[in-house]
Design an enzyme around this catalytic site. Structure first.
Site, PDB file in Angstrom:
ATOM      1  N   GLU A 185       0.855  -1.200   0.000  1.00 46.77           N
ATOM      2  CA  GLU A 185       0.000   0.000   0.000  1.00 46.77           C
ATOM      3  C   GLU A 185       0.883   1.239   0.000  1.00 46.77           C
ATOM      4  OE1 GLU A 185      -2.886  -0.268   3.123  1.00 46.77           O
ATOM      5  OE2 GLU A 185      -3.720  -2.125   2.269  1.00 46.77           O
ATOM      6  N   SER A 217       7.412  -2.427   3.280  1.00 47.32           N
ATOM      7  CA  SER A 217       8.189  -3.425   4.023  1.00 47.32           C
ATOM      8  C   SER A 217       7.424  -3.960   5.238  1.00 47.32           C
ATOM      9  CB  SER A 217       9.519  -2.808   4.490  1.00 47.32           C
ATOM     10  OG  SER A 217      10.254  -2.344   3.388  1.00 47.32           O
ATOM     11  N   ALA A 254       8.165 -16.138  -5.125  1.00 50.86           N
ATOM     12  CA  ALA A 254       8.644 -15.157  -6.100  1.00 50.86           C
ATOM     13  C   ALA A 254      10.111 -14.797  -5.839  1.00 50.86           C
ATOM     14  CB  ALA A 254       7.770 -13.918  -6.055  1.00 50.86           C
ATOM     15  N   GLY A 303      31.442   2.624 -21.963  1.00 50.92           N
ATOM     16  CA  GLY A 303      31.593   4.074 -22.104  1.00 50.92           C
ATOM     17  C   GLY A 303      30.255   4.738 -22.401  1.00 50.92           C
ATOM     18  N   GLU A 306       9.868  -7.629  -3.608  1.00 50.43           N
ATOM     19  CA  GLU A 306      10.082  -8.953  -2.995  1.00 50.43           C
ATOM     20  C   GLU A 306      11.051  -8.877  -1.817  1.00 50.43           C
ATOM     21  OE1 GLU A 306       8.180 -11.143  -3.647  1.00 50.43           O
ATOM     22  OE2 GLU A 306       7.378 -10.449  -5.568  1.00 50.43           O
TER      23      GLU A 306
HETATM   24  P1  FAD Z   1       9.617   1.149   2.347  1.00 54.94           P
HETATM   25  O1  FAD Z   1       9.055  -0.037   3.044  1.00 54.94           O
HETATM   26  O2  FAD Z   1       9.048   2.496   2.661  1.00 54.94           O
HETATM   27  O3  FAD Z   1      11.184   1.165   2.563  1.00 54.94           O
HETATM   28  C1  FAD Z   1      11.989   2.351   2.395  1.00 54.94           C
HETATM   29  C2  FAD Z   1      13.392   2.022   2.888  1.00 54.94           C
HETATM   30  O4  FAD Z   1      13.332   1.677   4.266  1.00 54.94           O
HETATM   31  C3  FAD Z   1      14.007   0.816   2.184  1.00 54.94           C
HETATM   32  O5  FAD Z   1      15.379   1.024   1.975  1.00 54.94           O
HETATM   33  C4  FAD Z   1      13.822  -0.289   3.200  1.00 54.94           C
HETATM   34  O6  FAD Z   1      14.739  -1.341   3.060  1.00 54.94           O
HETATM   35  C5  FAD Z   1      14.024   0.454   4.478  1.00 54.94           C
HETATM   36  N1  FAD Z   1      13.474  -0.229   5.644  1.00 54.94           N
HETATM   37  C6  FAD Z   1      12.248  -0.801   5.757  1.00 54.94           C
HETATM   38  N2  FAD Z   1      12.101  -1.360   6.966  1.00 54.94           N
HETATM   39  C7  FAD Z   1      13.277  -1.164   7.611  1.00 54.94           C
HETATM   40  C8  FAD Z   1      13.768  -1.510   8.918  1.00 54.94           C
HETATM   41  N3  FAD Z   1      13.011  -2.220   9.784  1.00 54.94           N
HETATM   42  N4  FAD Z   1      15.013  -1.125   9.247  1.00 54.94           N
HETATM   43  C9  FAD Z   1      15.800  -0.424   8.370  1.00 54.94           C
HETATM   44  N5  FAD Z   1      15.389  -0.050   7.138  1.00 54.94           N
HETATM   45  C10 FAD Z   1      14.155  -0.439   6.773  1.00 54.94           C
HETATM   46  N6  FAD Z   1       3.965  -5.004  -4.297  1.00 54.94           N
HETATM   47  C11 FAD Z   1       2.919  -5.866  -4.380  1.00 54.94           C
HETATM   48  O7  FAD Z   1       2.202  -6.103  -3.414  1.00 54.94           O
HETATM   49  N7  FAD Z   1       2.621  -6.478  -5.568  1.00 54.94           N
HETATM   50  C12 FAD Z   1       3.349  -6.258  -6.703  1.00 54.94           C
HETATM   51  O8  FAD Z   1       3.044  -6.835  -7.747  1.00 54.94           O
HETATM   52  C13 FAD Z   1       4.451  -5.342  -6.640  1.00 54.94           C
HETATM   53  N8  FAD Z   1       5.150  -5.022  -7.776  1.00 54.94           N
HETATM   54  C14 FAD Z   1       6.120  -4.040  -7.716  1.00 54.94           C
HETATM   55  C15 FAD Z   1       6.723  -3.599  -8.896  1.00 54.94           C
HETATM   56  C16 FAD Z   1       7.661  -2.574  -8.854  1.00 54.94           C
HETATM   57  C17 FAD Z   1       8.272  -2.078 -10.131  1.00 54.94           C
HETATM   58  C18 FAD Z   1       8.049  -2.013  -7.622  1.00 54.94           C
HETATM   59  C19 FAD Z   1       9.095  -0.941  -7.568  1.00 54.94           C
HETATM   60  C20 FAD Z   1       7.444  -2.422  -6.457  1.00 54.94           C
HETATM   61  C21 FAD Z   1       6.469  -3.429  -6.482  1.00 54.94           C
HETATM   62  N9  FAD Z   1       5.781  -3.848  -5.328  1.00 54.94           N
HETATM   63  C22 FAD Z   1       4.731  -4.723  -5.393  1.00 54.94           C
HETATM   64  C23 FAD Z   1       6.039  -3.147  -4.069  1.00 54.94           C
HETATM   65  C24 FAD Z   1       7.293  -3.615  -3.332  1.00 54.94           C
HETATM   66  O9  FAD Z   1       7.115  -4.891  -2.817  1.00 54.94           O
HETATM   67  C25 FAD Z   1       7.604  -2.539  -2.274  1.00 54.94           C
HETATM   68  O10 FAD Z   1       8.058  -1.398  -2.971  1.00 54.94           O
HETATM   69  C26 FAD Z   1       8.650  -3.027  -1.275  1.00 54.94           C
HETATM   70  O11 FAD Z   1       8.099  -3.974  -0.394  1.00 54.94           O
HETATM   71  C27 FAD Z   1       9.232  -1.858  -0.454  1.00 54.94           C
HETATM   72  O12 FAD Z   1       8.224  -1.090   0.084  1.00 54.94           O
HETATM   73  P2  FAD Z   1       8.262   0.512  -0.059  1.00 54.94           P
HETATM   74  O13 FAD Z   1       8.527   0.830  -1.480  1.00 54.94           O
HETATM   75  O14 FAD Z   1       7.036   1.024   0.568  1.00 54.94           O
HETATM   76  O15 FAD Z   1       9.542   0.929   0.754  1.00 54.94           O
END
Ligand code: FAD
Length: 398
Positions: free
Chosen positions: A139, A144, A256, A353, A377
């Site tokens: 969402e 994460s 996955a 390059g 993932e």
């Molecule tokens: P955040 O969770 O906001 O993370 C931001 C940063 O904080 C990251 O560096 C993370 O590692 C870090 N972080 C998080 N928790 C901690 C912690 N406890 N301690 C330290 N650092 C932390 N999702 C689906 O459900 N279905 C899909 O089909 C799907 N397809 C996708 C396709 C693409 C092209 C992309 C980019 C994403 C997709 N996703 C999908 C979503 C993806 O799974 C999420 O983007 C991912 O889980 C990370 O969540 P976020 O982007 O909200 O990052």
């Protein structure tokens, strides 16, 4: 040097694979060369892919949900599935994402957790590529940490009514069916996420829409969407009957993630083959770039990491085929192989390059794609936390 010759140094891994797995891999490799490679740069540049056509072709190849048993699925080994992910991702991570989300997320969720009715209705058509699935977990405010999701499913008589937003959903706008995870009142308030349930949502249901996310700089040859659920009314039978909490979605993510352990190496291999070929032809200071020690050091180190990644992937494949693969081992593979693949892609870009920044070569396209692969993932940091917890017994998520 030809691509095939360039790759021979790490093809010795073949002796670790059985004949059937190699044959499946070679069929998919030929398909990618024939049907994807000539067009992928255009699809990437325009941000448009013929996803339905590709899904049908991939269905005919038998790779959609190929590692599942029954319901029109091929029931291959996990290793064969991994090798197919590798060959698809050598074409483009977007192509592999289409197959991963279809087979490992949407189909696996229905296959593992769905009712017999769900399976009969969706799996044969999805295996054939006639129906496309997506998987809605993330969402806008919960990536994460999906346990905090706000999408809600409330009971209204026998029906379920779903409301909320999902973000970054692969295949969303082209899907015929969405597996959507939502909070229900059935959990323990002291345990976040324990009330989460999964729902099979035909995308034609009133209140469901999936606007595409535009302006991406990564995975441009892949459909990524928002899912909007505005009072989507579903029959009681739409819910997965047994599974509760995050066990459901995490089981699918593990499937996955396993595919990515192999897949990312396909992108890396394609970059390395390209760089070797380019270095052989590019004359600099009167001799081929390939003839300089600095170039050879880069190529040798990248070959080393690619080979190590392959050994890791094949071993994880064997463990999975023996039903002995643990989630933290998948994390090790995803963390290492994506991290090394992106490093290889960036290093190969230096060898090309300025030519390396164009779509004439696949290298920066792969590097850009791998930025998404690094994030979805489970981010690298999440996999470090999973491994850390397995090593120490301490959870360090919060
Ligand atoms: P955040 O969770 O906001 O993370 C931001 C940063 O904080 C990251 O560096 C993370 O590692 C870090 N972080 C998080 N928790 C901690 C912690 N406890 N301690 C330290 N650092 C932390 N999702 C689906 O459900 N279905 C899909 O089909 C799907 N397809 C996708 C396709 C693409 C092209 C992309 C980019 C994403 C997709 N996703 C999908 C979503 C993806 O799974 C999420 O983007 C991912 O889980 C990370 O969540 P976020 O982007 O909200 O990052």
């Amino acid at each position: 040097m030809s691509r095939a010759a360039a790759s021979s140094s790490w093809r010795s891994i073949d002796s670790l694979l059985d004949e059937e797995d190699r044959a499946i891999r070679d069929t998919v490799r030929a398909y990618v060369e024939r049907s994807v490679r000539p067009q992928i740069a255009d699809w990437y540049e325009s941000g448009e892919i013929p996803a339905r056509e590709l899904a049908r072709e991939l269905g005919q190849l038998g790779v959609l949900g190929m590692h599942l048993e029954g319901y029109g699925c091929a029931g291959t080994s996990a290793t064969a599935y991994g090798l197919v992910c590798l060959e698809l991702e050598a074409g483009d991570s977007g192509l592999r994402s289409l197959v991963s989300v279809q087979g490992s997320l949407a189909m696996f969720a229905i296959w593992k957790w769905g009712s017999e009715e769900h399976k009969q209705e969706w799996l044969p058509r999805m295996a054939a590529g006639e129906a496309i699935g997506c998987f809605g977990l993330t969402e806008p405010d919960f990536g994460s940490n999906p346990g905090g999701m706000r999408t809600r499913a409330r009971r209204d008589g026998d029906d379920w009514v779903l409301t909320g937003n999902k973000m970054w959903i692969t295949n969303g706008s082209i899907a015929d069916v969405a597996v959507v995870w939502a909070q229900t009142d059935e959990g323990d308030p002291a345990r976040p996420g324990s009330g989460v349930r999964g729902f099979v949502v035909p995308t034609g249901t009133p209140g469901f829409s999936a606007p595409a996310i535009k302006h991406k700089l990564s995975l441009r040859a892949s459909v990524t969407s928002e899912l909007v659920l505005d009072e989507v009314r579903l029959p009681a039978s739409a819910a997965f009957p047994e599974v509760r909490g995050l066990t459901g979605p995490l089981s699918c993510l593990n499937e996955a993630r396993f595919g990515i352990v192999f897949g990312a190496l396909g992108a890396a291999r394609d970059c390395l083959e390209t760089a070797i070929g380019y270095a052989g032809e590019r004359a600099i200071f009167d001799k081929p770039l390939a003839g300089y020690q600095i170039t050879q050091t880069k190529l040798a180190d990248m070959t080393l990491e690619l080979g190590k990644g392959m050994l890791l992937a094949v071993q994880l494949g064997r463990l999975k085929d023996a039903h002995a693969l643990r989630p933290e081992q998948i994390s090790l593979g995803k963390l290492n192989n994506v991290r090394e693949a992106i490093a290889i892609a960036r290093e190969c870009r230096t060898i090309l390059g300025a030519a390396g920044i164009t779509l004439e070569f696949p290298v920066l396209r792969h590097a850009n794609n791998l930025e998404s692969v690094l994030t979805y993932e489970g981010t690298s940091e999440v996999h470090q936390l999973i491994i850390g917890q397995a090593l120490t017994g301490e959870s360090a998520y919060r």
